[in-house]
Design an enzyme around this catalytic site. Structure first.
Site, short mmCIF file in Angstrom:
data_model
loop_
_atom_site.label_atom_id
_atom_site.label_comp_id
_atom_site.label_asym_id
_atom_site.label_seq_id
_atom_site.Cartn_x
_atom_site.Cartn_y
_atom_site.Cartn_z
N GLU A 64 0.82 -1.21 0.00
CA GLU A 64 0.00 0.00 0.00
C GLU A 64 0.86 1.26 0.00
OE1 GLU A 64 -4.08 1.91 1.63
OE2 GLU A 64 -3.47 -0.04 2.39
N GLY A 83 -6.52 5.19 -0.45
CA GLY A 83 -6.81 3.80 -0.78
C GLY A 83 -8.29 3.48 -0.71
N HIS A 90 -0.46 -14.17 -0.67
CA HIS A 90 0.84 -14.55 -0.12
C HIS A 90 1.24 -15.88 -0.75
CE1 HIS A 90 0.33 -11.24 2.62
NE2 HIS A 90 -0.86 -11.71 2.94
N ARG A 92 4.73 -17.24 -0.89
CA ARG A 92 5.90 -17.93 -0.38
C ARG A 92 6.34 -17.22 0.90
NH1 ARG A 92 9.62 -20.69 -3.34
NH2 ARG A 92 8.71 -19.86 -5.22
N HIS A 107 -3.82 1.03 -14.24
CA HIS A 107 -4.78 2.03 -14.77
C HIS A 107 -4.56 3.34 -14.03
CE1 HIS A 107 -8.54 3.99 -15.87
NE2 HIS A 107 -8.78 4.16 -14.58
N GLY A 109 -6.50 6.66 -14.10
CA GLY A 109 -7.62 7.47 -14.57
C GLY A 109 -7.74 8.76 -13.79
#
Length: 140
Positions: A64, A83, A90, A92, A107, A109
């Site tokens: 994030e 966000g 996940h 490994r 994308h 926009g």
């Protein structure tokens, strides 16, 4: 052609993180490309879960952080990014060294952006793949 619409540098990115969850976890930005950002997190006592593996939540924080900064710096001056949704698979376990994330836009926009963030261990093996959707807040 670079996607960055605001001036950006590694010093700037790392300075934004001082006294935040990002710096507390030891995350550091390490590379800026024409269409990507890269940062890494150490696997140490700050970032592991009780069984000694990199905590999945830390992987999400790294993802994030990368996607949010990418969205912000690739948008016009005055725009902000927050966000909306993040997912992480996940793949490994990681138990030592560093995990490095690379974020690229899927994308970009006017009102939303979607970023793909791939995390890999020191051997280059994928540890996590994440997708982040950002809402772009326009100037008032």
């Amino acid at each position: 052609m670079p996607i960055w619409q605001k001036p950006v540098s590694l010093d700037q990115l790392n300075a934004h993180s001082v006294d935040t969850a990002v710096s507390t976890l030891g995350i550091e930005f390490v590379e800026i490309g024409d269409d990507f950002l890269r940062a890494r997190v150490p696997i140490d006592k700050r970032t592991v879960q009780p069984f000694g593996l990199l905590h999945g939540g830390v992987s999400v924080v790294l993802a994030e952080t990368l996607g949010s900064m990418g969205a912000y710096y690739s948008s016009p001056e005055g725009h902000r990014a927050v966000g909306l949704d993040i997912n992480a698979n996940h793949l490994r376990a990681a138990v030592s060294g560093w995990v490095t994330g690379t974020a690229r836009p899927v994308h970009r926009g006017r009102t939303t952006q979607v970023w793909q963030i791939d995390l890999a261990n020191d051997a280059g093996e994928l540890t996590c793949v994440s997708r982040l959707t950002m809402a772009m807040l326009l100037p008032r």
